[in-house]
Design a protein around this motif. Structure first.
Motif, PDB file in Angstrom:
ATOM      1  N   PRO A   1       0.808  -1.221   0.000  1.00  0.00           N
ATOM      2  CA  PRO A   1       0.000   0.000   0.000  1.00  0.00           C
ATOM      3  C   PRO A   1       0.839   1.269   0.000  1.00  0.00           C
ATOM      4  N   ASN A   2       0.383   2.247  -0.789  1.00  0.00           N
ATOM      5  CA  ASN A   2       0.950   3.593  -0.820  1.00  0.00           C
ATOM      6  C   ASN A   2       2.380   3.630  -1.354  1.00  0.00           C
ATOM      7  N   GLN A   3       2.773   2.593  -2.074  1.00  0.00           N
ATOM      8  CA  GLN A   3       4.096   2.595  -2.681  1.00  0.00           C
ATOM      9  C   GLN A   3       3.985   2.451  -4.198  1.00  0.00           C
ATOM     10  N   LYS A   4       4.926   3.091  -4.891  1.00  0.00           N
ATOM     11  CA  LYS A   4       4.982   3.049  -6.342  1.00  0.00           C
ATOM     12  C   LYS A   4       6.390   2.674  -6.765  1.00  0.00           C
ATOM     13  N   TYR A   5       6.508   2.173  -7.975  1.00  0.00           N
ATOM     14  CA  TYR A   5       7.836   1.804  -8.456  1.00  0.00           C
ATOM     15  C   TYR A   5       8.002   2.222  -9.905  1.00  0.00           C
ATOM     16  N   ILE A   6       9.255   2.445 -10.290  1.00  0.00           N
ATOM     17  CA  ILE A   6       9.547   2.621 -11.702  1.00  0.00           C
ATOM     18  C   ILE A   6      10.230   1.351 -12.194  1.00  0.00           C
ATOM     19  N   MET A   7       9.982   1.034 -13.437  1.00  0.00           N
ATOM     20  CA  MET A   7      10.418  -0.257 -13.965  1.00  0.00           C
ATOM     21  C   MET A   7      10.789  -0.109 -15.428  1.00  0.00           C
ATOM     22  N   GLY A   8      11.911  -0.695 -15.790  1.00  0.00           N
ATOM     23  CA  GLY A   8      12.301  -0.797 -17.183  1.00  0.00           C
ATOM     24  C   GLY A   8      12.241  -2.251 -17.620  1.00  0.00           C
ATOM     25  N   VAL A   9      11.943  -2.461 -18.886  1.00  0.00           N
ATOM     26  CA  VAL A   9      11.758  -3.824 -19.404  1.00  0.00           C
ATOM     27  C   VAL A   9      12.567  -4.015 -20.671  1.00  0.00           C
ATOM     28  N   THR A  10      13.295  -5.122 -20.750  1.00  0.00           N
ATOM     29  CA  THR A  10      13.883  -5.565 -22.016  1.00  0.00           C
ATOM     30  C   THR A  10      13.129  -6.816 -22.459  1.00  0.00           C
ATOM     31  N   LEU A  11      12.695  -6.826 -23.698  1.00  0.00           N
ATOM     32  CA  LEU A  11      11.757  -7.855 -24.143  1.00  0.00           C
ATOM     33  C   LEU A  11      12.405  -9.226 -24.331  1.00  0.00           C
ATOM     34  N   SER A  12      13.651  -9.263 -24.770  1.00  0.00           N
ATOM     35  CA  SER A  12      14.288 -10.538 -25.124  1.00  0.00           C
ATOM     36  C   SER A  12      15.512 -10.764 -24.252  1.00  0.00           C
ATOM     37  N   ALA A  13      15.284 -11.029 -22.983  1.00  0.00           N
ATOM     38  CA  ALA A  13      16.385 -11.283 -22.052  1.00  0.00           C
ATOM     39  C   ALA A  13      16.734 -12.772 -22.111  1.00  0.00           C
ATOM     40  N   GLY A  14      16.155 -13.579 -21.239  1.00  0.00           N
ATOM     41  CA  GLY A  14      16.392 -15.013 -21.316  1.00  0.00           C
ATOM     42  C   GLY A  14      16.001 -15.591 -22.662  1.00  0.00           C
ATOM     43  N   TYR A  15      15.078 -14.935 -23.343  1.00  0.00           N
ATOM     44  CA  TYR A  15      14.677 -15.372 -24.682  1.00  0.00           C
ATOM     45  C   TYR A  15      15.870 -15.358 -25.638  1.00  0.00           C
ATOM     46  N   SER A  16      16.754 -14.355 -25.478  1.00  0.00           N
ATOM     47  CA  SER A  16      17.953 -14.294 -26.320  1.00  0.00           C
ATOM     48  C   SER A  16      18.869 -15.491 -26.066  1.00  0.00           C
ATOM     49  N   LEU A  17      19.011 -15.839 -24.788  1.00  0.00           N
ATOM     50  CA  LEU A  17      19.875 -16.977 -24.458  1.00  0.00           C
ATOM     51  C   LEU A  17      19.266 -18.281 -24.965  1.00  0.00           C
ATOM     52  N   GLU A  18      17.949 -18.411 -24.852  1.00  0.00           N
ATOM     53  CA  GLU A  18      17.287 -19.606 -25.368  1.00  0.00           C
ATOM     54  C   GLU A  18      17.426 -19.684 -26.886  1.00  0.00           C
ATOM     55  N   TRP A  19      17.301 -18.545 -27.557  1.00  0.00           N
ATOM     56  CA  TRP A  19      17.483 -18.516 -29.016  1.00  0.00           C
ATOM     57  C   TRP A  19      18.875 -19.014 -29.400  1.00  0.00           C
ATOM     58  N   LEU A  20      19.913 -18.546 -28.681  1.00  0.00           N
ATOM     59  CA  LEU A  20      21.268 -18.968 -28.997  1.00  0.00           C
ATOM     60  C   LEU A  20      21.482 -20.440 -28.674  1.00  0.00           C
ATOM     61  N   ARG A  21      20.908 -20.889 -27.560  1.00  0.00           N
ATOM     62  CA  ARG A  21      21.039 -22.307 -27.192  1.00  0.00           C
ATOM     63  C   ARG A  21      20.424 -23.205 -28.274  1.00  0.00           C
ATOM     64  N   GLN A  22      19.262 -22.805 -28.770  1.00  0.00           N
ATOM     65  CA  GLN A  22      18.616 -23.597 -29.816  1.00  0.00           C
ATOM     66  C   GLN A  22      19.456 -23.644 -31.090  1.00  0.00           C
ATOM     67  N   LEU A  23      20.177 -22.558 -31.364  1.00  0.00           N
ATOM     68  CA  LEU A  23      21.031 -22.527 -32.551  1.00  0.00           C
ATOM     69  C   LEU A  23      22.288 -23.367 -32.382  1.00  0.00           C
ATOM     70  N   LEU A  24      22.918 -23.278 -31.206  1.00  0.00           N
ATOM     71  CA  LEU A  24      24.243 -23.875 -31.020  1.00  0.00           C
ATOM     72  C   LEU A  24      24.211 -25.264 -30.405  1.00  0.00           C
ATOM     73  N   ALA A  25      23.329 -25.476 -29.441  1.00  0.00           N
ATOM     74  CA  ALA A  25      23.353 -26.744 -28.699  1.00  0.00           C
ATOM     75  C   ALA A  25      21.977 -27.051 -28.122  1.00  0.00           C
ATOM     76  N   PRO A  26      21.008 -27.364 -28.971  1.00  0.00           N
ATOM     77  CA  PRO A  26      19.627 -27.538 -28.500  1.00  0.00           C
ATOM     78  C   PRO A  26      19.429 -28.675 -27.502  1.00  0.00           C
ATOM     79  N   LYS A  27      20.370 -29.612 -27.455  1.00  0.00           N
ATOM     80  CA  LYS A  27      20.227 -30.731 -26.514  1.00  0.00           C
ATOM     81  C   LYS A  27      20.778 -30.406 -25.122  1.00  0.00           C
ATOM     82  N   ASP A  28      21.489 -29.297 -25.001  1.00  0.00           N
ATOM     83  CA  ASP A  28      22.077 -28.916 -23.707  1.00  0.00           C
ATOM     84  C   ASP A  28      21.040 -28.239 -22.817  1.00  0.00           C
ATOM     85  N   ASP A  29      21.111 -28.479 -21.498  1.00  0.00           N
ATOM     86  CA  ASP A  29      20.379 -27.623 -20.584  1.00  0.00           C
ATOM     87  C   ASP A  29      21.212 -26.353 -20.375  1.00  0.00           C
ATOM     88  N   PHE A  30      20.641 -25.367 -19.672  1.00  0.00           N
ATOM     89  CA  PHE A  30      21.340 -24.078 -19.571  1.00  0.00           C
ATOM     90  C   PHE A  30      22.633 -24.188 -18.761  1.00  0.00           C
TER      91      PHE A  30
END
Length: 498
Positions: free
Chosen positions: A289-318
């Motif tokens: 209650p009575n608190q506010k926050y400012i927030m910034g967002v990047t859309l492709s954070a972990g998504y970028s790492l997943e994209w690269l994993r799928q390209l380079l080593a799709p069978k690997d876990d992170f």
């Protein structure tokens, strides 16, 4: 003495996660129900909202095989933001829910900006408008499905619909309402003047209660279905980012939050009544209650790492994928990555820009690419932290959660790039834990949010920045920031060939 527990449920994009928490703050049970979203056209993301409700019921049924109903003091929710659920006068869903990651509303976004103007929008809501937010979704229905729009009795956010189905009562609360861009963050009321300008009836907006406010008890139909005689109280809950912050101990401005999942978030409490948002960052109400926050967002954070994993080593876990990441060096031997795979939110609000590797040469290795992606994601979040610092917010102690908190090298990269101390929760449960805290506060287990924070949340030892790395990253960040202006017109021109 009878043991008592609270339940926190997080309604995510692909799953509903439930946890049971005792009075000491220990998570004693967890349960997850997965589901799929639908994409009937390019850019569309929808789901039948009753899928969320049925997932919540399935979780309740599972939990009640472990505990007596009399042991469950209360239930609360965290929910994905910005989604649109609309019901008619009989309480029936009119069409599938339109989700936060749906991008069909570009025309409506431009119409809102042209009709009311950015200055008026910022004055009325303290935020700009983007495709993913609720207001343009509502106008899309009005413009494209007038037969459905004419039936609307109420609109709701995802978690609020589940609360309605469980209790029969329609409410929302400030942290989720803020993400509709129909709500005045400072006055904590619906932006009536804005809605009038857009010819939207304010009566379709749900009533506002506190995030830990009592919403009602399970309906008799549900208690009969669950075969229980005692009832369970339901508390309204909060937006997922707010609950994630609460569950990470962010109840004042002494700590900031960085969350790296599919997307990335940097968040800090901002209670200066004179703060005026210029639209480059989000300014929302907290579930505290009575608190506010400012927030910034990047859309492709972990998504970028997943994209690269799928390209380079799709069978690997992170864990395997990032093994030996330290064999590369700060700056990936002269390689910079910009994580704009889906466009970018903060600070550019640009849906057309696309990502890039800058500095590839014949000696670049896969480890260099992995390191550059980790650094690029972190630089993107540094954009948001820079805005915070420019608004005189001290960012010195950061709590890191999500996938970015699970790798020690990445945590050190965060400390070095952010030039801040980085710590992690001893037991991270994400937004569901914040929802459980809201249930505990609603049940009056604690006198204040500060008290429950002190009792329930512990941290690992912090990671400090390495001076030499910090200096190198400061130079690299300047280079990273220059890439957007250089590549934006190029990636925009390339879009015609897709």
């Amino acid at each position: 003495m009878t043991l008592t527990y609270v339940i926190g449920m997080d309604i995510g994009t692909s799953a509903l996660k439930s946890i049971v928490v005792n009075k000491q703050g220990d998570v004693v049970t967890s349960h997850s129900v997965s589901y799929d979203t639908q994409h009937p056209q390019s850019g569309y993301s929808e789901i039948d909202p009753d899928i969320w409700y049925n997932a919540a019921l399935d979780s309740l049924k599972y939990i009640l095989t472990q505990y007596e109903p009399t042991e469950i003091t209360g239930l609360s929710f965290s929910g994905q933001m910005h989604g649109l659920v609309i019901i008619d006068a009989n309480g029936a869903v009119i069409r599938p829910a339109i989700l936060w990651n749906d991008t069909r509303t570009s025309t409506e976004v431009e119409n809102i900006k042209n009709t009311v103007g950015l200055d008026t929008l910022l004055n009325q809501t303290q935020n700009t408008v983007l495709e993913g937010f609720t207001l343009p979704k509502l106008l899309w229905v009005k413009n494209n499905e007038p037969h459905n729009y004419s039936k609307i009795s109420k609109f709701m956010l995802p978690k609020d619909y589940v609360v309605y189905k469980l209790t029969g009562n329609i409410f929302t609360e400030p942290s989720d309402a803020a993400g509709t861009i129909m709500f005045n963050v400072k006055t904590e009321t619906w932006a009536t003047s804005l809605l009038q300008q857009l010819n939207i009836d304010v009566n379709i907006c749900p009533s506002i209660i506190e995030s830990h406010g009592y919403s009602g008890s399970l309906t008799s139909e549900i208690t009969h279905q669950l075969n229980i005689t005692s009832n369970i109280k339901v508390y309204q809950g909060g937006a997922d980012n707010a609950c994630g912050a609460l569950g990470s101990g962010i109840t004042d401005n002494s700590k900031q939050l960085v969350s790296i999942g599919t997307s990335g978030v940097a968040l800090s409490i901002e209670n200066n009544s004179k703060f005026e948002n210029d639209g480059n960052i989000h300014y929302f109400n907290h579930c505290v209650p009575n608190q506010k926050y400012i927030m910034g967002v990047t859309l492709s954070a972990g998504y970028s790492l997943e994209w690269l994993r799928q390209l380079l080593a799709p069978k690997d876990d992170f864990t395997t994928f990032l093994t030996n990441i330290n064999d590369s060096v700060v700056g990936g031997h002269g390689l910079v990555y910009t994580p704009y795979l889906l466009g970018e939110r903060t600070p550019h609000n640009d849906a057309t820009v696309r990502g890039s590797f800058i500095g590839l040469d014949a000696n670049t290795t896969s480890l260099d690419m992995k390191r550059a992606v980790l650094e690029g994601i972190t630089f993107s979040i540094q954009d948001s932290i820079t805005i915070m610092r420019n608004n005189r917010i001290a960012v010195n102690d950061i709590v890191s959660i999500g996938g970015g908190a699970k790798n020690k090298t990445w945590l050190q990269i965060q400390a070095d790039i952010f030039n801040a101390s980085i710590t992690t929760r001893t037991e991270e449960q994400g937004p569901a834990f914040g929802a459980a805290m809201l249930a505990a506060m609603g049940a009056q287990w604690f006198e204040s949010f500060e008290t429950i924070n002190q009792a329930w949340i512990q941290f690992h030892q912090p990671i400090k920045p390495i001076t030499s790395n910090r200096r190198s990253y400061s130079q690299l960040f300047d280079i990273y920031q220059s890439v957007y202006q250089a590549t934006q017109p190029i990636t925009h021109a390339l879009s015609q060939f897709k």
